[in-house]
Enzyme design. Structure first.
Site, PDB file in Angstrom:
ATOM      1  N   ASP A  53       0.078   4.973   0.907  1.00 43.98           N
ATOM      2  CA  ASP A  53      -0.337   6.009   1.862  1.00 43.98           C
ATOM      3  C   ASP A  53      -0.235   5.154   3.356  1.00 43.98           C
ATOM      4  O   ASP A  53      -1.239   4.296   3.625  1.00 43.98           O
ATOM      5  CB  ASP A  53      -1.400   6.639   1.639  1.00 43.98           C
ATOM      6  CG  ASP A  53      -1.397   7.578   0.255  1.00 43.98           C
ATOM      7  OD1 ASP A  53      -0.073   8.199   0.113  1.00 43.98           O
ATOM      8  OD2 ASP A  53      -2.249   7.641  -0.497  1.00 43.98           O
TER       9      ASP A  53
ATOM     10  N   ASP B 153       0.909  -1.102   0.008  1.00 47.13           N
ATOM     11  CA  ASP B 153       0.029   0.110   0.064  1.00 47.13           C
ATOM     12  C   ASP B 153       1.100   1.297  -0.177  1.00 47.13           C
ATOM     13  O   ASP B 153       1.922   1.249   0.512  1.00 47.13           O
ATOM     14  CB  ASP B 153      -0.767   0.012   1.244  1.00 47.13           C
ATOM     15  CG  ASP B 153      -1.441   1.271   1.305  1.00 47.13           C
ATOM     16  OD1 ASP B 153      -2.516   1.739   0.764  1.00 47.13           O
ATOM     17  OD2 ASP B 153      -1.194   1.823   2.663  1.00 47.13           O
TER      18      ASP B 153
END
Length: 178
Positions: A17, A15
């Site tokens: 952020d 991922d």
């Protein structure tokens, strides 16, 4: 020397952020991108092992009219400047109510990344900071590892099969503690 788990792992997807970079909600400014502690060394160690690395990111700010695709591309380019090249990027620009197959926790981006890398989802790990990251991994048949931050909900931590304190710990879990 390595366990069978190590030999099966061919790709690690992250991922963006809150996992690779400090989360700045709806960030459109590459100058605000800050790497998470240890991210560069973890990625470099995976690259040195010959494993593919990729990014899987929901960017609903585009659907919401807060960001443009160009804004996201600029931030992603800065992420690569800081953390080195990624073998694959998968970004979902849809909003939560769009009903797409790509937005995490749907498995679409994981499937697409694995297809593009020539790997099967069972040969991939996905590291993220919230439940939807692990949901996407599970739905795709990949191994998910949660690295909680202050925004991770306690029930997401409880539900996670694999939880690590940091990115290095997450990769150790994926590599079978090797």
């Amino acid at each position: 020397m390595g366990s069978s788990v190590t030999s099966q792992l061919r790709a690690v997807l992250f991922d963006r952020d809150g996992t690779l970079v400090v989360d700045v909600p709806y960030n459109s400014d590459p100058g605000m991108v800050r790497a998470m502690p240890g991210a560069k060394s973890v990625l470099d160690s995976l690259r040195a092992r010959g494993l593919a690395v990729g990014v899987i990111s929901n960017q609903s700010g585009v659907a919401r009219g807060i960001l443009t695709e160009a804004d996201v591309a600029g931030v992603n380019a800065r992420v690569e400047e800081l953390l080195g090249p990624f073998d694959v990027w998968e970004v979902c620009f849809h909003g939560p109510s769009d009903g797409c197959a790509c937005r995490k926790p749907e498995p679409g981006m994981v499937h697409s990344a694995c297809r593009r890398l020539g790997t099967h989802p069972s040969e991939a790990g996905l590291v993220g900071d919230i439940g939807s990251d692990l949901g996407a991994a599970e739905a795709a048949g990949a191994r998910g590892v949660l690295v909680p931050t202050q925004v991770t909900r306690s029930e997401e931590i409880t539900a996670a099969k694999l939880v690590a304190r940091d990115l290095a710990g997450a990769v150790d879990l994926l590599l079978g503690g090797a």
